[in-house]
Design a protein around this motif. Structure first.
Motif, PDB file in Angstrom:
ATOM      1  N   LEU A  34      74.423  79.290  62.990  1.00 16.55           N
ATOM      2  CA  LEU A  34      75.251  78.180  62.534  1.00 16.55           C
ATOM      3  C   LEU A  34      76.338  77.933  63.568  1.00 16.55           C
ATOM      4  O   LEU A  34      77.186  78.793  63.814  1.00 16.55           O
ATOM      5  N   HIS A  35      76.307  76.779  64.201  1.00 18.19           N
ATOM      6  CA  HIS A  35      77.291  76.447  65.225  1.00 18.19           C
ATOM      7  C   HIS A  35      78.480  75.733  64.589  1.00 18.19           C
ATOM      8  O   HIS A  35      78.307  74.853  63.746  1.00 18.19           O
ATOM      9  N   ALA A  36      79.658  76.117  65.002  1.00 16.67           N
ATOM     10  CA  ALA A  36      80.870  75.503  64.476  1.00 16.67           C
ATOM     11  C   ALA A  36      80.954  74.051  64.939  1.00 16.67           C
ATOM     12  O   ALA A  36      81.062  73.778  66.134  1.00 16.67           O
ATOM     13  N   LEU A 208      72.197  81.255  31.771  1.00 16.63           N
ATOM     14  CA  LEU A 208      73.574  81.723  31.898  1.00 16.63           C
ATOM     15  C   LEU A 208      73.605  83.243  31.956  1.00 16.63           C
ATOM     16  O   LEU A 208      72.759  83.914  31.355  1.00 16.63           O
ATOM     17  N   CYS A 209      74.589  83.790  32.666  1.00 17.97           N
ATOM     18  CA  CYS A 209      74.678  85.242  32.799  1.00 17.97           C
ATOM     19  C   CYS A 209      76.125  85.630  33.097  1.00 17.97           C
ATOM     20  O   CYS A 209      76.988  84.779  33.290  1.00 17.97           O
ATOM     21  N   ALA A 210      76.365  86.934  33.147  1.00 19.77           N
ATOM     22  CA  ALA A 210      77.694  87.455  33.484  1.00 19.77           C
ATOM     23  C   ALA A 210      77.640  88.317  34.739  1.00 19.77           C
ATOM     24  O   ALA A 210      78.540  89.095  35.006  1.00 19.77           O
ATOM     25  N   ALA A 211      76.589  88.169  35.530  1.00 15.12           N
ATOM     26  CA  ALA A 211      76.415  88.968  36.740  1.00 15.12           C
ATOM     27  C   ALA A 211      77.300  88.453  37.864  1.00 15.12           C
ATOM     28  O   ALA A 211      77.762  87.305  37.835  1.00 15.12           O
ATOM     29  N   PRO A 212      77.539  89.288  38.868  1.00 16.89           N
ATOM     30  CA  PRO A 212      78.355  88.852  40.019  1.00 16.89           C
ATOM     31  C   PRO A 212      77.662  87.725  40.786  1.00 16.89           C
ATOM     32  O   PRO A 212      76.436  87.658  40.867  1.00 16.89           O
ATOM     33  N   VAL A 213      78.473  86.852  41.356  1.00 11.90           N
ATOM     34  CA  VAL A 213      77.949  85.739  42.135  1.00 11.90           C
ATOM     35  C   VAL A 213      77.310  86.245  43.419  1.00 11.90           C
ATOM     36  O   VAL A 213      77.799  87.186  44.051  1.00 11.90           O
ATOM     37  N   ALA A 214      76.203  85.628  43.808  1.00 10.90           N
ATOM     38  CA  ALA A 214      75.499  86.017  45.029  1.00 10.90           C
ATOM     39  C   ALA A 214      76.290  85.575  46.252  1.00 10.90           C
ATOM     40  O   ALA A 214      76.694  84.412  46.360  1.00 10.90           O
ATOM     41  N   ALA A 215      76.516  86.509  47.180  1.00 12.08           N
ATOM     42  CA  ALA A 215      77.150  86.201  48.457  1.00 12.08           C
ATOM     43  C   ALA A 215      76.085  86.218  49.540  1.00 12.08           C
ATOM     44  O   ALA A 215      75.013  86.815  49.382  1.00 12.08           O
ATOM     45  N   LEU A 216      76.350  85.554  50.638  1.00 13.29           N
ATOM     46  CA  LEU A 216      75.416  85.495  51.754  1.00 13.29           C
ATOM     47  C   LEU A 216      75.760  86.562  52.782  1.00 13.29           C
ATOM     48  O   LEU A 216      76.936  86.825  53.059  1.00 13.29           O
ATOM     49  N   ASP A 217      74.739  87.185  53.361  1.00 18.54           N
ATOM     50  CA  ASP A 217      74.963  88.257  54.333  1.00 18.54           C
ATOM     51  C   ASP A 217      75.595  87.744  55.620  1.00 18.54           C
ATOM     52  O   ASP A 217      76.422  88.424  56.228  1.00 18.54           O
ATOM     53  N   ASP A 218      75.208  86.544  56.040  1.00 13.42           N
ATOM     54  CA  ASP A 218      75.756  85.966  57.260  1.00 13.42           C
ATOM     55  C   ASP A 218      77.199  85.519  57.025  1.00 13.42           C
ATOM     56  O   ASP A 218      77.476  84.736  56.113  1.00 13.42           O
ATOM     57  N   ALA A 219      78.115  86.006  57.858  1.00 13.48           N
ATOM     58  CA  ALA A 219      79.540  85.739  57.643  1.00 13.48           C
ATOM     59  C   ALA A 219      79.872  84.251  57.743  1.00 13.48           C
ATOM     60  O   ALA A 219      80.684  83.732  56.960  1.00 13.48           O
ATOM     61  N   LEU A 221      77.861  81.667  57.178  1.00 11.50           N
ATOM     62  CA  LEU A 221      77.324  80.967  56.016  1.00 11.50           C
ATOM     63  C   LEU A 221      78.120  81.279  54.757  1.00 11.50           C
ATOM     64  O   LEU A 221      78.337  80.405  53.914  1.00 11.50           O
ATOM     65  N   GLU A 222      78.564  82.522  54.619  1.00 17.13           N
ATOM     66  CA  GLU A 222      79.377  82.880  53.455  1.00 17.13           C
ATOM     67  C   GLU A 222      80.714  82.138  53.491  1.00 17.13           C
ATOM     68  O   GLU A 222      81.204  81.675  52.448  1.00 17.13           O
ATOM     69  N   ALA A 223      81.298  82.012  54.678  1.00 16.09           N
ATOM     70  CA  ALA A 223      82.547  81.253  54.791  1.00 16.09           C
ATOM     71  C   ALA A 223      82.327  79.799  54.399  1.00 16.09           C
ATOM     72  O   ALA A 223      83.179  79.187  53.736  1.00 16.09           O
ATOM     73  N   LEU A 224      81.182  79.247  54.778  1.00 22.01           N
ATOM     74  CA  LEU A 224      80.861  77.871  54.386  1.00 22.01           C
ATOM     75  C   LEU A 224      80.652  77.784  52.880  1.00 22.01           C
ATOM     76  O   LEU A 224      81.127  76.836  52.236  1.00 22.01           O
ATOM     77  N   ARG A 225      79.974  78.759  52.310  1.00 24.06           N
ATOM     78  CA  ARG A 225      79.702  78.748  50.860  1.00 24.06           C
ATOM     79  C   ARG A 225      80.988  78.664  50.060  1.00 24.06           C
ATOM     80  O   ARG A 225      81.077  77.912  49.076  1.00 24.06           O
ATOM     81  N   VAL A 226      81.983  79.438  50.431  1.00 22.50           N
ATOM     82  CA  VAL A 226      83.216  79.485  49.634  1.00 22.50           C
ATOM     83  C   VAL A 226      84.199  78.377  50.006  1.00 22.50           C
ATOM     84  O   VAL A 226      85.193  78.179  49.306  1.00 22.50           O
TER      85      VAL A 226
END
Length: 266
Positions: A34-36, A208-219, A221-226
């Motif tokens: 992922l290029h900035a 519906l569930c009460a499980a933790p939200v899925a995070a992405l392994d790639d830093a 992509l995770e920054a983009l997700r949040v």
């Protein structure tokens, strides 16, 4: 209870460093980095020139993703029911309205006003595609993508008809950005169908569930997700891009999340 399931027939994506779904799939499967880069929003296709000039980033993000998803599905956009989901609206337009109201001449232009309403992208979509089917527009803060997905799956399951889901959010200028720190535009669209076909990319089912939200392994992509509520769709898109069976948990409410079982290919 009717199972909330559907088959994904088309995907559209636009965001920072992501020009379309094929590019996003390459990044999500780590075949490309992922290029900035700032999101490049094209002029919305299908609109008359007058309406095209009046559109802002939020409409351009929504329509770019929607057009791509529908084109991949091979369906007629005019016949698709639609669900539009966003945590806010056109932040730049809100900023301009606030500046005008705080000025010595607080007179709003009609264009500023009609672009400020939450269903503006749905209206422009109906003009661009001549869509006559029903459309819903909703907002659920950071859980807006999950809320839109639930609504779309409910329509597909109950009505037995294909539905277009479009989720999108754009950045806010200061000082609004301090209260709502969205850095850039992101849009995602899914065409969901009730039955499997030769166009089906994946089968999804939500609960519906009460499980933790899925995070992405790639830093990156995770920054983009949040960073953008519409980008909360990325874990679901990652599973589809990787052609794997998985269960991903998406942001929804403070104490309730949305689990989506993905079967790809289906």
């Amino acid at each position: 209870m009717i199972p909330l399931r559907a088959y994904v027939e088309g995907i559209g994506v636009i965001g920072p460093g992501l020009g379309n779904w094929p590019e996003a799939a390459e990044v999500l499967t780590q075949r490309a980095a992922l290029h900035a880069a700032r999101t490049v929003l094209p002029a919305p296709a299908g609109l008359p020139s007058a309406e095209r000039r009046r559109t802002g980033p939020v409409v351009r993000a929504a329509l770019a993703a929607a057009h791509e998803a529908v084109a991949q599905s091979g369906r007629d956009a005019a016949t698709l029911a639609a669900v539009f989901a966003a945590s806010g609206g056109d932040g730049g337009n809100f900023h301009a309205i606030c500046e005008t109201l705080a000025s010595d001449e607080p007179q709003l232009s009609p264009t500023r006003f009609h672009n400020s309403v939450h269903n503006a992208p749905a209206g422009y979509w109906s003009i661009a595609t001549r869509a006559m089917a029903a459309s819903n527009v909703l907002c659920a803060y950071d859980g807006s993508f999950a809320a839109g997905l639930l609504e779309s799956l409910a329509q597909v399951s109950v009505d037995g008809a294909a539905t277009l889901l479009v989720a999108y959010d754009t950045d806010y200028p200061e000082p609004l950005r301090s209260a709502r720190p969205i850095d850039d535009a992101f849009g995602v669209a899914l065409v969901l169908a009730p039955r499997k076909s030769e166009r089906s990319l994946a089968r999804i089912e939500a609960r519906l569930c009460a499980a933790p939200v899925a995070a992405l392994d790639d830093a990156a992509l995770e920054a983009l997700r949040v960073s953008n509520p519409a980008a909360r769709a990325l874990p679901l898109l990652e599973a589809i891009a990787a052609s794997r069976t998985a269960s991903v948990v998406l942001d929804y409410l403070d104490d309730t999340q949305l689990a989506v079982d993905v079967e790809s290919p289906c």
